[in-house]
Design an enzyme around this catalytic site. Sequence first.
Site, mmCIF file in Angstrom:
data_model
loop_
_atom_site.group_PDB
_atom_site.id
_atom_site.type_symbol
_atom_site.label_atom_id
_atom_site.label_comp_id
_atom_site.label_asym_id
_atom_site.label_seq_id
_atom_site.Cartn_x
_atom_site.Cartn_y
_atom_site.Cartn_z
ATOM 1 N N ASP A 289 1.014 -0.954 -0.119
ATOM 2 C CA ASP A 289 0.106 0.043 0.527
ATOM 3 C C ASP A 289 0.778 1.290 -0.185
ATOM 4 O O ASP A 289 2.002 0.916 -0.060
ATOM 5 C CB ASP A 289 -0.272 -0.146 1.002
ATOM 6 C CG ASP A 289 -1.799 0.451 0.422
ATOM 7 O OD1 ASP A 289 -2.304 1.516 0.409
ATOM 8 O OD2 ASP A 289 -3.393 1.256 1.665
ATOM 9 N N TRP A 290 0.458 2.120 -0.654
ATOM 10 C CA TRP A 290 0.969 3.845 -0.367
ATOM 11 C C TRP A 290 1.844 3.726 0.881
ATOM 12 O O TRP A 290 1.514 4.029 2.282
ATOM 13 C CB TRP A 290 0.072 5.021 -0.555
ATOM 14 C CG TRP A 290 0.771 6.146 -0.678
ATOM 15 C CD1 TRP A 290 1.293 7.034 0.144
ATOM 16 C CD2 TRP A 290 0.521 6.846 -1.868
ATOM 17 N NE1 TRP A 290 1.552 8.263 -0.537
ATOM 18 C CE2 TRP A 290 1.357 7.823 -1.920
ATOM 19 C CE3 TRP A 290 0.714 6.943 -3.226
ATOM 20 C CZ2 TRP A 290 1.239 8.963 -2.547
ATOM 21 C CZ3 TRP A 290 0.722 7.880 -4.267
ATOM 22 C CH2 TRP A 290 1.458 8.668 -3.730
#
Length: 733
Positions: A289-290
């Site tokens: 994820d980011w």
Amino acid sequence: MAGWIRFGTLLIVTSASTSEGAPPYRRAEATIEARVEDLLARMTLEEKLDQLHQCGTADLNPNNLASRADEFRATYGSYILGGSPTVLETRNGLQRRAVEESRLGVPAVFAADVIHGWRTILPIPLAQACSWDPVLVEAGAALAAAEASAHGIDWTFAPMLDHCVDPRWGRIAETFGESPWASSMFAAASVRGYQGEDPAERGRVASCLKHYVGYGASEGGRDYSFTDISRQALWEWHLPAFEAGVRAGAASVMSAFNDLSGIPTSANPYTLGTVLREQWGFDGVVVSDWNSVLQLVRQGFARDGADAAAAAIRAGVDVDMADGLYREHLAAHVSSGRIPMETIDDAVRRVLRLKFRLGLFERPYAERNHFTDTRPDTERGAVALALATRSIVLLRNDGTLPIGGDARIALIGPLATERAALLGSWAQYGQPDETATIAEAIERIGRGRVVVTSVTEGCPIIGDGEGKDFSAAVAAAVASDMVVLCLGEHAWMSGENASRASLSLAGDQLALARALLDIGRPVVLVLVSGRPLEIESIAPRCAAIVAAWQGGSKAAEALASILLGDANPSGRLAITWPRVTGQIPVHHGSRPRARGGDEGAYRDIEDSPLFPFGHGLSYTDFEHGPIRLSAAQTTLDGTIEARVLVRNAGARDGTETVLWMMQDPVARITRPAEVLRHFETAEISTGEAREFVFRIEPRVHLSYPDEEGRRLLDTGLVRLRVGRQVVEFEVVE
Ligand code: NOJ
């Protein structure tokens, strides 16, 4: 074989002829594995690490692409895009650099968060689940894929499959509700909708199962928080939907932000290695994820960025989203021997495989088509309208709904004139100005049948109004036969990083509701929100309550058609609706308390949710016959059939959902009070009956996981419930 095709006045050279003399990886006729190996063998370590980098593109557009060229190397593997009028040109511009300016011409792959639609916005996933209709959910995903792919998106970060029983967590809006069984069905439906038979087909995109895993158990419902999940609970609640998505052929999985009982999920060898790769045989891409690799440092799992990159790639994260730590540190780890080259190669193989699978080497550029038209056509609107209508849940009705008979309606509340709030979070390229307000839809659809006497805000969604002056709203209500009161949340009040400490109606909304209820006119409460809201204190006084959720581009039309009786409500709650915030977690899967009756229950509220899982009313009456079993017992490997006849005894055609709930009262590991194990939805015309059948296989429907995911199955009594009816049967050796 070289060839060409004459098509009208065009002479199209077929791909076979272009690949003559080209390196094997450029030959479309070669197998994907051969192409991957050939390309990998030609790549430098730097080129490989660039493939593992996923780059954000904030504020990038065709005009600043050239001036920002340094930020975007031609060898980067993938990009994240957002909805904008120039997204297609931006994408093709980046792609041109990848294909024409990089040494090997490897195309980039373009991802976006297509969560519930791209241009035509569908209801939030939590609402979609309330339709209990995987076919419709699949159609919605297919529409989203077609619109996104026409704008140059190859890969969506959806479906979101987190399991959550805490509506304070803003991302509950993105879940498919609290049943892992239902989420599994919707997971498979979404993957089919996004990817079709083959994600390389025009109009399809690669899907991504996220957030792997346990993120929905965020402590206290706060986002990005610690999650303490026992292995058994992980297998029982959190892993099933991901396994279903993997089995449905999802192309990728996203590792999550959460620290899972001390081992963050973006560096967790058990969930990423043992379970995903070894037990489920997943060979697609795992993307972080980011910044979730970088966040390993904050979480106290890695000393610094170098340490974090090593932990993530070793655990099985192939692509590093946003933070750039793989590019920065992995080359040094390879030269020092900390990370074997084979680990890098395996990750690059998976990225290249995705690109070949998507056909990007043959078709690197996106082309405009009718899905890029400025306004969605009626067919696209029809899918959104059907899903929005089927998602709405009628929670309470004393007969005031449907509204008709020239009723004079005062439309009150801050959500009556909102547009963006109806779209919900992640609305990407959705257009609020093309979205009707609830007031507009009721006025238009109800013209000639009802009279909207006035439209009054009453109070803002958030913030205390000056001196709580509800006089305009009260006067409007007094001058009308009834009130349709539209309360709820802004779009940004749910979704990522949008947790709330309380489910209460924000600002002065509750006070407004009370002031209107005091007048004595029937009040139809419409809730527009990304989560259940706390309405216990006013619910019994409302004539009707409708959960409209955030229904997307067609939310207002769908709601109006239900309020006015053109559509018969059929949504059923995919999530338990708490009475008060302090009751959380309250859900159908709790384990039985050690003492019976109300012992141990809260002393200050009733010991039940306000509306249970599966609750939802209709304008017609469905009569359920008795549950009939094909036998009184079955063996562990046998089957038993349960049937229930449902008759539409009311005056309107309608859609009924039968939820088959099971209870296993005695087991080696205690079982939840109930689990959902089958559901079916069917239209039943007035006066008609329909038999719903559940073919129970104990190995599938009754077995349960231990802490390693091994399935256990016990003999003994089992209870089966549909609505208020319960029957028992026995499982024997
Ligand atoms: C962070 C979110 O958690 C995730 O759901 C999303 O896909 C990525 N950002 C990319 O936007």
